[in-house]
Design a protein around this motif. Structure first.
Motif, mmCIF file in Angstrom:
data_model
loop_
_atom_site.group_PDB
_atom_site.id
_atom_site.type_symbol
_atom_site.label_atom_id
_atom_site.label_comp_id
_atom_site.label_asym_id
_atom_site.label_seq_id
_atom_site.Cartn_x
_atom_site.Cartn_y
_atom_site.Cartn_z
ATOM 1 N N ARG A 58 0.640 -1.266 -0.016
ATOM 2 C CA ARG A 58 -0.042 0.092 -0.108
ATOM 3 C C ARG A 58 0.749 1.307 0.001
ATOM 4 N NH1 ARG A 58 -3.861 -0.038 4.789
ATOM 5 N NH2 ARG A 58 -1.924 -0.450 5.886
ATOM 6 N N HIS A 59 0.531 2.217 -0.581
ATOM 7 C CA HIS A 59 1.190 3.531 -0.608
ATOM 8 C C HIS A 59 0.219 4.602 -0.184
ATOM 9 C CE1 HIS A 59 4.256 1.806 -3.197
ATOM 10 N NE2 HIS A 59 3.262 1.123 -4.047
ATOM 11 N N THR A 60 0.854 5.741 0.368
ATOM 12 C CA THR A 60 0.275 6.814 1.202
ATOM 13 C C THR A 60 0.208 8.015 0.507
ATOM 14 O OG1 THR A 60 2.446 7.168 2.289
ATOM 15 C CG2 THR A 60 0.788 5.544 3.431
ATOM 16 N N THR A 61 0.756 8.145 -0.735
ATOM 17 C CA THR A 61 0.854 9.495 -1.515
ATOM 18 C C THR A 61 -0.720 9.667 -2.300
ATOM 19 O OG1 THR A 61 1.762 8.382 -3.658
ATOM 20 C CG2 THR A 61 3.230 9.185 -1.907
ATOM 21 N N PRO A 62 -1.325 8.787 -2.668
ATOM 22 C CA PRO A 62 -2.554 9.243 -3.366
ATOM 23 C C PRO A 62 -3.593 10.252 -2.606
ATOM 24 C CG PRO A 62 -2.029 7.162 -4.074
ATOM 25 C CD PRO A 62 -1.183 7.267 -2.823
ATOM 26 N N VAL A 63 -4.322 10.727 -3.116
ATOM 27 C CA VAL A 63 -5.372 11.656 -2.540
ATOM 28 C C VAL A 63 -6.725 11.329 -3.158
ATOM 29 C CG1 VAL A 63 -6.568 13.819 -1.789
ATOM 30 C CG2 VAL A 63 -3.963 13.413 -1.453
ATOM 31 N N LEU A 64 -7.615 10.653 -2.495
ATOM 32 C CA LEU A 64 -9.058 10.375 -3.142
ATOM 33 C C LEU A 64 -9.934 11.495 -3.128
ATOM 34 C CD1 LEU A 64 -9.482 6.846 -1.443
ATOM 35 C CD2 LEU A 64 -8.193 7.502 -3.615
ATOM 36 N N LEU A 65 -10.842 11.741 -4.106
ATOM 37 C CA LEU A 65 -11.955 12.691 -4.251
ATOM 38 C C LEU A 65 -13.072 12.076 -4.699
ATOM 39 C CD1 LEU A 65 -12.821 15.534 -4.780
ATOM 40 C CD2 LEU A 65 -12.263 15.441 -7.017
ATOM 41 N N ALA A 66 -14.181 12.446 -3.932
ATOM 42 C CA ALA A 66 -15.463 11.949 -4.218
ATOM 43 C C ALA A 66 -16.283 13.210 -4.851
ATOM 44 C CB ALA A 66 -16.307 11.198 -3.254
ATOM 45 N N GLN A 67 -16.742 13.270 -5.993
ATOM 46 C CA GLN A 67 -17.431 14.466 -6.540
ATOM 47 C C GLN A 67 -18.604 14.441 -7.040
ATOM 48 O OE1 GLN A 67 -16.351 15.860 -10.027
ATOM 49 N NE2 GLN A 67 -16.625 13.769 -10.742
ATOM 50 N N ASN A 68 -19.417 15.494 -7.391
ATOM 51 C CA ASN A 68 -20.664 15.453 -8.069
ATOM 52 C C ASN A 68 -20.667 15.030 -9.466
ATOM 53 O OD1 ASN A 68 -22.241 15.586 -5.821
ATOM 54 N ND2 ASN A 68 -22.384 17.565 -5.955
ATOM 55 N N THR A 69 -20.097 16.209 -10.121
ATOM 56 C CA THR A 69 -20.159 16.362 -11.476
ATOM 57 C C THR A 69 -18.701 15.962 -12.097
ATOM 58 O OG1 THR A 69 -21.275 18.461 -11.258
ATOM 59 C CG2 THR A 69 -20.441 17.900 -13.667
ATOM 60 N N ASP A 70 -18.998 14.864 -13.149
ATOM 61 C CA ASP A 70 -17.825 14.114 -13.873
ATOM 62 C C ASP A 70 -16.882 15.298 -14.366
ATOM 63 O OD1 ASP A 70 -19.031 12.090 -13.519
ATOM 64 O OD2 ASP A 70 -19.613 11.677 -15.499
ATOM 65 N N ILE A 71 -15.366 15.142 -14.170
ATOM 66 C CA ILE A 71 -14.566 16.158 -14.711
ATOM 67 C C ILE A 71 -13.678 15.825 -15.932
ATOM 68 C CG2 ILE A 71 -14.585 17.572 -12.489
ATOM 69 C CD1 ILE A 71 -12.122 15.805 -11.677
ATOM 70 N N VAL A 72 -13.574 14.578 -16.003
ATOM 71 C CA VAL A 72 -12.921 13.903 -17.251
ATOM 72 C C VAL A 72 -13.952 12.785 -17.880
ATOM 73 C CG1 VAL A 72 -10.591 14.263 -16.530
ATOM 74 C CG2 VAL A 72 -11.796 12.146 -15.786
ATOM 75 N N GLY A 73 -15.226 12.800 -17.532
ATOM 76 C CA GLY A 73 -16.089 12.126 -18.242
ATOM 77 C C GLY A 73 -16.068 10.646 -17.996
ATOM 78 N N ASP A 74 -15.560 10.064 -16.796
ATOM 79 C CA ASP A 74 -15.587 8.677 -16.317
ATOM 80 C C ASP A 74 -16.583 8.696 -15.141
ATOM 81 O OD1 ASP A 74 -13.464 7.403 -17.942
ATOM 82 O OD2 ASP A 74 -12.232 9.049 -17.250
ATOM 83 N N ASN A 75 -16.383 8.923 -13.965
ATOM 84 C CA ASN A 75 -17.206 8.533 -12.977
ATOM 85 C C ASN A 75 -16.950 9.647 -11.883
ATOM 86 O OD1 ASN A 75 -15.217 7.609 -11.408
ATOM 87 N ND2 ASN A 75 -15.311 5.647 -12.301
ATOM 88 N N ASN A 76 -17.629 9.294 -10.680
ATOM 89 C CA ASN A 76 -17.697 10.220 -9.484
ATOM 90 C C ASN A 76 -16.196 10.244 -8.664
ATOM 91 O OD1 ASN A 76 -19.741 10.889 -10.819
ATOM 92 N ND2 ASN A 76 -20.995 11.121 -8.862
ATOM 93 N N PHE A 77 -15.267 9.135 -8.671
ATOM 94 C CA PHE A 77 -14.438 8.922 -7.866
ATOM 95 C C PHE A 77 -13.043 8.885 -8.478
ATOM 96 C CE2 PHE A 77 -18.352 6.594 -6.546
ATOM 97 C CZ PHE A 77 -18.430 7.256 -5.529
ATOM 98 N N TYR A 78 -12.116 9.715 -8.084
ATOM 99 C CA TYR A 78 -10.860 9.828 -8.338
ATOM 100 C C TYR A 78 -9.616 9.703 -7.614
ATOM 101 C CZ TYR A 78 -13.600 11.563 -12.327
ATOM 102 O OH TYR A 78 -14.471 11.824 -13.360
#
Length: 444
Positions: free
Chosen positions: A14-34
């Protein structure tokens, strides 16, 4: 909602560098979680790196969920590698594995009952004080926190609101007893278990209409589950009404970091808390501001202006704030030559939800001791100590995890008191930091 987390794309290691985002509106056209990989140059203040988000699942995975929360968990922690999210209607909790398969779901039994809405705005899987794996849910419209059994989804208790199982005593001594129909906090956000029977939350102090019940505030609350008693032990008043959103998180220093926004902005006020459209702030436990970031609006219509529509802010607002470090933190390291004892406290780089395996190495007077330790979850203090027959004039201490390490040198000249934090490149926190201003909220 941004949360620091182990990597969503790797389970071993496991790594500790990523930050997760849950969001309302698609920002790159895929889904709500990045996921953003905030490592290397991306963490440098001088960096011009363009860090692109990676979608956690593809459209084909058919994963549904809303903007309010996302938590990564692993098999070693809860029996499945995956994510806990809140659905778009804010009335269900969903657990997906890494491939987007739904593994666990919670739907409240009262979902179709008349009365107040539900509005889950934070959900957290954690071990409670007795070591039981639980889910803690902040239910905004019902002004309560619910505790669920992770295995069965059964509701174990409700704290706050009209269905509270607890008596709650506020900081001013007012006691809200079961059946009152009122509570010590209303329409709260980011209510979260922080270990040892304690919760931190942002009390919006709002009941659906103005004037608000009270100024919005950060809160820490002790909860006695056996006797069904809860006590608010600390607060920091924002001095404003934040009708929605807000955060309150403990730091290794004991300080609190959070967010808020005023329903009415007073741009020329001497109180900086009501001067900006959105603010992130770190405060000491004595109520002083250690630092504050304020964002001015681009549509100011006068020195004083209301900036809300219903309960939502017009203009800028922060939902939550998270602090993290690029190195483990060592705090209060001492060597006591009279007793031969070396002691220090250690904290992880981010506020993880589960205990973390680590290794401590302590060298004094030519002798080296290597010992496994567990870094406590929720940034609770993890104390380490070791006795030596011959300490010599200095000692070396180091702690390492799978991802990070930190070390410090102690000398007998400084053994009478705590040493500064050895935090590597993450040392900007300033242990014991106090605000300089005489008045804690005055513009300087």
């Amino acid at each position: 909602n941004l949360t620091t987390s182990p990597s969503p794309h790797h389970t071993t290691p496991r790594h500790t560098t990523p930050v997760l985002l849950a969001q309302n509106t698609d920002i790159v056209g895929d889904n709500n979680f990045y996921s953003w990989d905030l490592s290397g140059d991306a963490l440098e203040s001088s960096s011009t790196a363009n860090v692109e988000p990676l979608p956690i699942w593809s459209v084909a995975d058919n994963v549904t969920g809303g903007s309010h929360d996302i938590q990564y968990v692993s098999t070693e922690e809860v029996g499945v590698d995956g994510y806990l999210v809140i659905n778009n209607n804010l009335d269900k909790l969903l657990m997906y594995n890494l491939n987007g398969t739904l593994k666990w779901e919670y739907t409240p039994s009262y979902i179709n009952d008349p009365g107040p809405g539900i509005h889950f705005n934070h959900a957290q899987i954690a071990y409670d004080k007795d070591g039981e794996l639980s889910v803690f849910v902040s239910v905004r419209d019902m002004s309560c926190i619910a505790k669920l059994n992770f295995t069965s989804g059964a509701v174990l208790w409700t704290l706050g609101g009209i269905f509270s199982d607890f008596n709650v005593t506020d900081l001013d001594g007012h006691r809200y007893v079961v059946g009152d129909g009122h509570g010590a906090f209303t329409h709260q956000h980011n209510a979260e278990y922080i270990g040892d029977g304690k919760f931190a939350l942002f009390d919006n102090g709002y009941n659906g209409s103005l004037p608000a019940v009270r100024d919005s505030r950060m809160v820490i609350m002790d909860v006695d589950e056996v006797n069904r008693e809860a006590t608010i032990t600390w607060e920091w008043q924002t001095g404003v009404h934040a009708l929605i959103f807000g955060d309150a998180d403990p730091l290794p220093t004991g300080n609190m970091v959070g967010t808020f926004w005023p329903a009415t902005v007073h741009t020329t006020s001497s109180d900086i808390r009501e001067s900006f459209e959105a603010s992130a702030v770190e405060v000491t436990r004595n109520g002083s501001i250690a630092w504050m970031l304020g964002v001015k609006g681009t549509h100011e219509i006068g020195s004083d202006y209301a900036r809300y529509d219903g309960e939502a802010p017009i203009g800028w607002a922060f939902y939550s704030v998270e602090r993290f470090y690029t190195s483990l933190l060592i705090k209060g390291a001492t060597m006591d030559t009279s007793s031969g004892m070396v002691s220090f406290s250690v904290y992880n780089t981010y506020r993880q939800q589960f205990d973390l395996s680590a290794t401590a190495v302590i060298t004094c007077g030519g002798a080296t001791v290597t010992k496994p330790i567990m870094i406590a979850a929720h940034w609770q203090e993890t104390k380490v100590s070791q006795a030596f027959e011959d300490m010599g004039s200095s000692c070396e201490v180091s702690v390492s995890t799978q991802d990070h390490s930190v070390s410090a040198t102690l000398s007998s000249d400084t053994s009478s008191g705590p040493s500064p934090s050895a935090a590597g490149s993450g040392s900007g926190d300033g242990y014991g930091q106090q605000a300089e201003q005489a008045s804690p909220h005055t513009r300087r």
